[in-house]
Design a protein around this motif. Sequence first.
Motif, mmCIF file in Angstrom:
data_model
loop_
_atom_site.group_PDB
_atom_site.id
_atom_site.type_symbol
_atom_site.label_atom_id
_atom_site.label_comp_id
_atom_site.label_asym_id
_atom_site.label_seq_id
_atom_site.Cartn_x
_atom_site.Cartn_y
_atom_site.Cartn_z
ATOM 1 N N THR A 1 35.382 48.374 36.620
ATOM 2 C CA THR A 1 36.704 48.856 36.220
ATOM 3 C C THR A 1 36.951 48.823 34.714
ATOM 4 O O THR A 1 37.757 49.600 34.202
ATOM 5 N N ASP B 1 47.538 45.688 31.810
ATOM 6 C CA ASP B 1 46.300 44.950 32.087
ATOM 7 C C ASP B 1 46.175 43.763 31.142
ATOM 8 O O ASP B 1 45.845 42.644 31.553
ATOM 9 N N GLY C 1 36.962 47.818 42.585
ATOM 10 C CA GLY C 1 37.067 46.569 41.832
ATOM 11 C C GLY C 1 38.031 45.587 42.474
ATOM 12 O O GLY C 1 37.745 44.389 42.588
ATOM 13 N N LEU D 1 41.285 52.356 32.899
ATOM 14 C CA LEU D 1 40.494 51.663 33.910
ATOM 15 C C LEU D 1 39.816 52.674 34.821
ATOM 16 O O LEU D 1 40.291 53.782 35.012
ATOM 17 N N GLU D 2 38.684 52.237 35.409
ATOM 18 C CA GLU D 2 37.919 53.106 36.304
ATOM 19 C C GLU D 2 37.618 52.364 37.607
ATOM 20 O O GLU D 2 37.564 51.134 37.640
ATOM 21 N N ASN D 3 37.403 53.130 38.683
ATOM 22 C CA ASN D 3 37.006 52.563 39.982
ATOM 23 C C ASN D 3 37.874 51.365 40.392
ATOM 24 O O ASN D 3 37.376 50.335 40.861
ATOM 25 N N VAL D 4 39.182 51.516 40.200
ATOM 26 C CA VAL D 4 40.085 50.394 40.445
ATOM 27 C C VAL D 4 40.036 49.935 41.901
ATOM 28 O O VAL D 4 40.032 48.731 42.187
ATOM 29 N N SER E 1 38.454 46.326 33.387
ATOM 30 C CA SER E 1 39.738 45.640 33.272
ATOM 31 C C SER E 1 39.579 44.280 32.613
ATOM 32 O O SER E 1 38.778 43.449 33.060
ATOM 33 N N VAL F 1 46.478 44.826 38.018
ATOM 34 C CA VAL F 1 45.556 45.948 37.876
ATOM 35 C C VAL F 1 45.961 47.096 38.794
ATOM 36 O O VAL F 1 45.862 48.279 38.418
ATOM 37 N N ALA G 1 46.972 51.030 37.706
ATOM 38 C CA ALA G 1 46.480 52.266 38.317
ATOM 39 C C ALA G 1 47.630 53.153 38.793
ATOM 40 O O ALA G 1 47.557 54.388 38.710
ATOM 41 N N TRP H 1 34.692 43.576 37.257
ATOM 42 C CA TRP H 1 35.018 43.892 35.853
ATOM 43 C C TRP H 1 34.136 45.015 35.325
ATOM 44 O O TRP H 1 34.607 45.939 34.647
#
Length: 340
Positions: free
Chosen positions: A56, A202, A139, A133-136, A58, A190, A194, A53
């Motif tokens: 991301t 989400d 994560g 969201l980031e670095n899915v 999320s 998630v 992406a 979490w």
Amino acid sequence: MQTDPNPTGPGDAPEAQPRRPDAPSSSAVDLTRFAWLSIAAAVATIALKTGAWAMTGSVGLLSDAAESTVNLVAAVVALIALKVAARPATERFLYGRAKAEYFSAAVEGAMIFVAAAVILVTAVERFVNPQPLENVGWGLAISVIASIINGAVAFVLIRAGRRYRSITLRADGRHLLTDVWTSVGVIIGVGLVALTGWERLDAVVAFAVGVNIIVTGISLMHESVSGLLDKALSDEDHEVITEILRRRTDGTVTFHGLQTREAGQQKFMNVHVLVPDEWTVKHGHDYIEDLERELMGRLPELTVLTHLEPISDPTSYEDIPAAHVRIHDDDHDPTRPPQL
């Protein structure tokens, strides 16, 4: 053997004593090791899912981490309940404390509702105010590892719960298995966020997680309440018991008034045994002992209580409980003496 609290007449045989709840049996097994396994899995998955979490952002993964926190609390409660249930009978708790396991399941169900409420509120807020969201990829990979851990532990707990008839282990295992499916849904959701760029998905996934958790909580609460209200044994157990009693019904001996209940790992039954009037006390005692051995041979965790009555005495047919398990077929009238 234990005599009836009501004095018997000179021609009556004493009642058989139920097996002591603290007597050694297959149910006298230390199950706390499974609770410790659940605690270890909960700590590991909380760390993994919280990290997912944090990477991301999320809310779906946050809801997944929140459910793992509930898993930890439930596992600790389960450990306490199993320790209490395993204590031997005392003068104050003559039948032991097996029902402590039902309180564990009730607490776990209540904790699930709390987690679901937090998840639902968070999901609605994120739906109104979506965030990217980031670095899915990382994560989701971490979440998959956490799900594998939960799945393996859930399998162990459910199998042990069925083997040892522990509602605590079954409830904990089912909760973890629900967590696995929840995680699968979150991972898919998630991943779709992406791929599609639809950020509100989400929040939709998180809301679905909350609803699923509520369904699980209702199921656990129902099972816990049924146990506390002395639910009867399963149909399978009833079939084993009635098959033995029907086979022993031969015109000189018969049975009625069968009642059963369960308390955690323990099973209880009581039945009226009607025997020929001329039998001696020893003859009746020996017959009851043999009957109990056969019943407990088929159901080792069963505690048997029998009430011996003369078969031709009409009063023997006046004390049949209103609610009881049918033993014989429709051709057999358990409320009247048989024609010998």
